[in-house]
Write an enzyme that holds these catalytic residues in place. Structure first.
Site: not given
Ligand code: E4P
Length: 211
Positions: A27, A82-84
């Site tokens: 997402t 976790i998307k960074v």
């Protein structure tokens, strides 16, 4: 090659997960906004629908706040990744989370040099955006060749997750290059099933069978 769905639409995800061919979900803040829901609620619900990794993106731009957001997201479910963003603060966050065995997806990668830094920061996934490079007149798939070659040279463990996919051809070419994962919109996933000769052949078999 793993297939992730690039969506935050619960109904879409429910429908396509029934195929048993979806290995994970990605997402981003735009997709969450489009879903109309609150990020924590949406991510929690998606995590209950798939057993594979669900990428949830932080929206802060500084390391400290990214870590706080990551903690909230990680509390939602065990399969949260976790998307960074691929920024200096994003990579600091990636390094710290990876040290604690948290799965991290470094997103918004547009160059091989950025991908090297993501691998060095211990990213589980790096997300090069092929479609957005095509959009500005470059060949997005060239970047996938480069990253796969570089990662192979050094046996980096970071998985190449091809993002911003615009059609089936991007999927096929990514597989030929040896990318680890593609994340694709619903429309492209559905198109992967189709071939006019399959329909024609099936109709012929069915009509012969009835004769
Ligand atoms: C990837 O994780 C992103 O969510 C996505 O692939 C971006 O695609 P777009 O360029 O079509 O917005």
């Amino acid at each position: 090659m793993k297939i992730f769905l690039d969506s935050a639409d619960i109904n879409e995800i429910k429908e396509l997960c029934k195929t048993n061919l979806i290995d994970g979900i990605t997402t981003n803040p735009s997709l969450i906004a489009k879903s109309g829901g609150n990020i924590l609620d949406v991510i929690k619900e998606i995590c209950g629908l798939v057993s594979g990794p669900v990428s949830a993106e932080v929206t802060a731009i500084d390391h400290k706040t990214m870590m706080m957001e990551a903690e909230k997201l990680l509390n939602l479910a065990e399969n949260v990744t976790i998307k960074v963003p691929l920024t200096s603060d994003g990579l600091l966050t990636c390094k710290e989370l990876s040290k604690n065995n948290v799965s991290v997806n470094v997103t918004l990668c547009f160059s091989a040099s950025q991908a090297i830094l993501a691998a060095k920061a211990g990213a589980t996934f790096v997300s090069p955006f092929v479609g957005r490079l095509d959009d500005i007149g470059q060949n997005g798939l060239d970047l996938i060749y480069d990253i796969v070659e570089i990662y192979n040279n050094y046996n980096y463990k970071t998985q190449v997750l091809v993002a911003s996919i615009r059609g089936v051809n991007h999927v096929i070419e990514s597989a030929k290059i040896g990318a680890d994962v593609v994340t694709i919109p619903t429309k492209t996933f559905k198109e992967m099933f189709n071939h006019p000769l399959t329909d024609k052949g099936l109709n012929a078999f069915l009509s012969d069978w009835q004769d």
